[in-house]
Design a protein around this motif. Structure first.
Motif, PDB file in Angstrom:
ATOM      1  N   ASP B   9       0.858  -1.182   0.000  1.00 31.75           N
ATOM      2  CA  ASP B   9       0.000   0.000   0.000  1.00 31.75           C
ATOM      3  C   ASP B   9       0.894   1.232   0.000  1.00 31.75           C
ATOM      4  O   ASP B   9       1.858   1.286   0.767  1.00 31.75           O
ATOM      5  CB  ASP B   9      -0.913   0.005   1.239  1.00 31.75           C
ATOM      6  N   SER B  11       0.052   4.080   0.991  1.00 31.50           N
ATOM      7  CA  SER B  11      -0.260   4.912   2.158  1.00 31.50           C
ATOM      8  C   SER B  11       0.414   4.330   3.397  1.00 31.50           C
ATOM      9  O   SER B  11       0.082   3.227   3.831  1.00 31.50           O
ATOM     10  CB  SER B  11      -1.782   4.967   2.373  1.00 31.50           C
ATOM     11  N   THR B  12       1.336   5.077   3.941  1.00 28.96           N
ATOM     12  CA  THR B  12       2.023   4.622   5.156  1.00 28.96           C
ATOM     13  C   THR B  12       1.017   4.404   6.274  1.00 28.96           C
ATOM     14  O   THR B  12       1.138   3.464   7.059  1.00 28.96           O
ATOM     15  CB  THR B  12       3.026   5.700   5.613  1.00 28.96           C
ATOM     16  N   PHE B  13       0.042   5.280   6.333  1.00 26.85           N
ATOM     17  CA  PHE B  13      -0.970   5.204   7.390  1.00 26.85           C
ATOM     18  C   PHE B  13      -1.754   3.892   7.302  1.00 26.85           C
ATOM     19  O   PHE B  13      -1.897   3.172   8.290  1.00 26.85           O
ATOM     20  CB  PHE B  13      -1.919   6.404   7.267  1.00 26.85           C
ATOM     21  N   LEU B  14      -2.238   3.584   6.097  1.00 27.75           N
ATOM     22  CA  LEU B  14      -3.030   2.361   5.952  1.00 27.75           C
ATOM     23  C   LEU B  14      -2.169   1.117   6.135  1.00 27.75           C
ATOM     24  O   LEU B  14      -2.615   0.129   6.721  1.00 27.75           O
ATOM     25  CB  LEU B  14      -3.713   2.330   4.588  1.00 27.75           C
ATOM     26  N   LYS B  16       0.309   0.787   8.059  1.00 33.29           N
ATOM     27  CA  LYS B  16       0.500   0.589   9.500  1.00 33.29           C
ATOM     28  C   LYS B  16      -0.770   0.012  10.129  1.00 33.29           C
ATOM     29  O   LYS B  16      -0.708  -0.876  10.983  1.00 33.29           O
ATOM     30  CB  LYS B  16       0.867   1.908  10.176  1.00 33.29           C
ATOM     31  N   ASP B  55      -3.025  -3.037  -2.493  1.00 37.87           N
ATOM     32  CA  ASP B  55      -3.727  -1.827  -2.919  1.00 37.87           C
ATOM     33  C   ASP B  55      -3.709  -1.796  -4.442  1.00 37.87           C
ATOM     34  O   ASP B  55      -2.888  -2.474  -5.075  1.00 37.87           O
ATOM     35  CB  ASP B  55      -2.989  -0.611  -2.339  1.00 37.87           C
ATOM     36  N   THR B  57      -4.402   1.436  -6.547  1.00 41.03           N
ATOM     37  CA  THR B  57      -3.886   2.695  -7.083  1.00 41.03           C
ATOM     38  C   THR B  57      -2.590   3.059  -6.382  1.00 41.03           C
ATOM     39  O   THR B  57      -2.594   3.494  -5.235  1.00 41.03           O
ATOM     40  CB  THR B  57      -4.915   3.817  -6.894  1.00 41.03           C
ATOM     41  N   ALA B  84      -9.900   1.247  -2.574  1.00 42.35           N
ATOM     42  CA  ALA B  84     -11.106   2.070  -2.677  1.00 42.35           C
ATOM     43  C   ALA B  84     -11.696   2.010  -4.082  1.00 42.35           C
ATOM     44  O   ALA B  84     -12.811   2.468  -4.310  1.00 42.35           O
ATOM     45  CB  ALA B  84     -10.784   3.516  -2.328  1.00 42.35           C
ATOM     46  N   VAL B  85     -10.938   1.434  -5.016  1.00 37.01           N
ATOM     47  CA  VAL B  85     -11.430   1.358  -6.389  1.00 37.01           C
ATOM     48  C   VAL B  85     -12.507   0.292  -6.473  1.00 37.01           C
ATOM     49  O   VAL B  85     -12.339  -0.824  -5.987  1.00 37.01           O
ATOM     50  CB  VAL B  85     -10.279   1.014  -7.361  1.00 37.01           C
ATOM     51  N   LYS B 104     -11.895  -0.135   0.761  1.00 35.49           N
ATOM     52  CA  LYS B 104     -11.579   0.949   1.687  1.00 35.49           C
ATOM     53  C   LYS B 104     -12.777   1.900   1.732  1.00 35.49           C
ATOM     54  O   LYS B 104     -13.522   1.956   0.761  1.00 35.49           O
ATOM     55  CB  LYS B 104     -10.344   1.708   1.205  1.00 35.49           C
ATOM     56  N   PRO B 105     -12.935   2.668   2.754  1.00 34.61           N
ATOM     57  CA  PRO B 105     -12.043   2.780   3.903  1.00 34.61           C
ATOM     58  C   PRO B 105     -12.120   1.571   4.829  1.00 34.61           C
ATOM     59  O   PRO B 105     -13.163   0.913   4.912  1.00 34.61           O
ATOM     60  CB  PRO B 105     -12.534   4.044   4.617  1.00 34.61           C
ATOM     61  N   LEU B 106     -11.017   1.292   5.476  1.00 30.11           N
ATOM     62  CA  LEU B 106     -10.963   0.198   6.434  1.00 30.11           C
ATOM     63  C   LEU B 106     -11.398   0.747   7.791  1.00 30.11           C
ATOM     64  O   LEU B 106     -10.704   1.549   8.397  1.00 30.11           O
ATOM     65  CB  LEU B 106      -9.540  -0.355   6.508  1.00 30.11           C
ATOM     66  N   LYS B 107     -12.549   0.305   8.231  1.00 31.27           N
ATOM     67  CA  LYS B 107     -13.159   0.898   9.436  1.00 31.27           C
ATOM     68  C   LYS B 107     -12.727   0.139  10.682  1.00 31.27           C
ATOM     69  O   LYS B 107     -13.511  -0.604  11.273  1.00 31.27           O
ATOM     70  CB  LYS B 107     -14.677   0.885   9.296  1.00 31.27           C
TER      71      LYS B 107
END
Lengths: 173, 127
Positions: B9, B11-14, B16, B55, B57, B84-85, B104-107
């Motif tokens: 992914d 996104s570092t945030f996702l 993690k 992921d 994109t 998210a696609v 996504k989003p992963l809740k």
């Protein structure tokens, strides 16, 4: 219709269910509760030129001004995101995800898309992971940290810069 | 023996968030983190993980292309798309050999999502 009126129409199109969708996005992506600012308190964004900087700061892979929504985040907000533990890059990455999600929300909202279409006369980008509408943005999401809560609202330029007017006129042709 | 997971992914945030989930909720071992399709392919070859979360994109090489290349060389690879696609991309990835798709989003704050995500991972691994 004058461009200013069209922008106002876009602003109006962002009322309705959109704030709720954005609220959900923040909740789902970052685990953050946000509250909508009373529309009378919406800020007026004084300039357009901050968009590219913000897009890059948010970790989007945009090479040019390809954000419809460049959101303004204060440093305080970084500390409110659960799990970030003061890691600014991580916080930016998380906020970038919110912006990505925002693109998806916008792409699914025909009222907003129609209003932007009228404004720019350019074809929208129906692509979930890119924030909508290149180069013509005049709207900015505003998040305001107040203690433990975050407010959000939409801000719109009250005037259009000569550069933006040229872009809009060019897109019409 | 715990499953070995590769997370891809940009996104570092996702990444993690997913890593924390895999380690704390699933007791899996996260053996690698990739930020684009090229890294996904290289890390897969090197690590041969039991599961890849992918992921779509991403810069340089997107997830769909990475799935195609990994599946061509490693038809038994277990790849779960996390993206998210929506729409036709989802179908295309499944055709290429992805075994699951999580939107996504992963809740992670939502217990129902967490349970669903766990079940999806278990189903993918049993596929």
């Amino acid at each position: 219709m004058e461009i200013e009126e069209k922008i106002d129409k876009v602003m109006q199109s962002m009322l309705g269910e959109f704030p709720e969708l954005v609220r959900n996005l923040f909740q789902d992506t970052l685990g953050l509760e946000i509250e909508e600012i009373d529309s009378e308190k919406w800020s007026i964004v004084p300039r357009l030129s901050m968009k590219q900087e913000h897009s890059m700061n948010m970790g989007l892979s945009n090479d040019d001004w390809s954000s419809l929504l460049a959101m303004s985040f204060s440093a305080e907000m970084f500390n409110l995101i659960p799990g970030v533990d003061g890691d600014i890059e991580l916080a930016r990455s998380g906020l970038g995800e919110v912006l990505n999600g925002m693109g998806g929300v916008l792409a699914g909202n025909s009222t907003i898309i129609d209003a932007f279409q009228e404004l720019t006369q350019a074809p929208p980008m129906y692509y979930a992971n890119e924030v909508l509408y290149p180069k013509t943005s005049s709207i900015q999401g505003v998040l305001v940290c107040q203690g433990e809560t975050i407010d959000f609202g939409w801000a719109c330029r009250s005037t259009i810069s000569p550069m933006m007017r040229r872009m809009l006129e060019r897109n019409k042709q | 023996m715990s499953k070995r997971v590769l997370i891809v992914d940009d996104s570092t945030f996702l990444a993690k968030q997913i890593k924390d989930f895999m380690e704390k909720q699933m007791s899996f071992e996260v053996v690698g983190l990739g930020k684009d399709g090229n890294e996904a392919i290289a890390l897969y070859k090197e690590l041969k993980p039991d599961l890849v979360t992918m992921d779509l994109t991403m810069p340089n090489k997107d997830g769909q292309e990475a799935i195609k290349e990994i599946m061509e060389e490693f038809p038994d690879a277990t790849i779960m798309v996390v993206s998210a696609v929506r729409g036709s991309a989802m179908l295309e990835c499944m055709k290429l050999g992805a075994k699951g798709y999580v939107e996504k989003p992963l809740k992670f704050a939502d217990p129902i999502f967490v349970e669903d995500f766990k079940k999806s991972i278990e189903e993918v691994l049993e596929f």
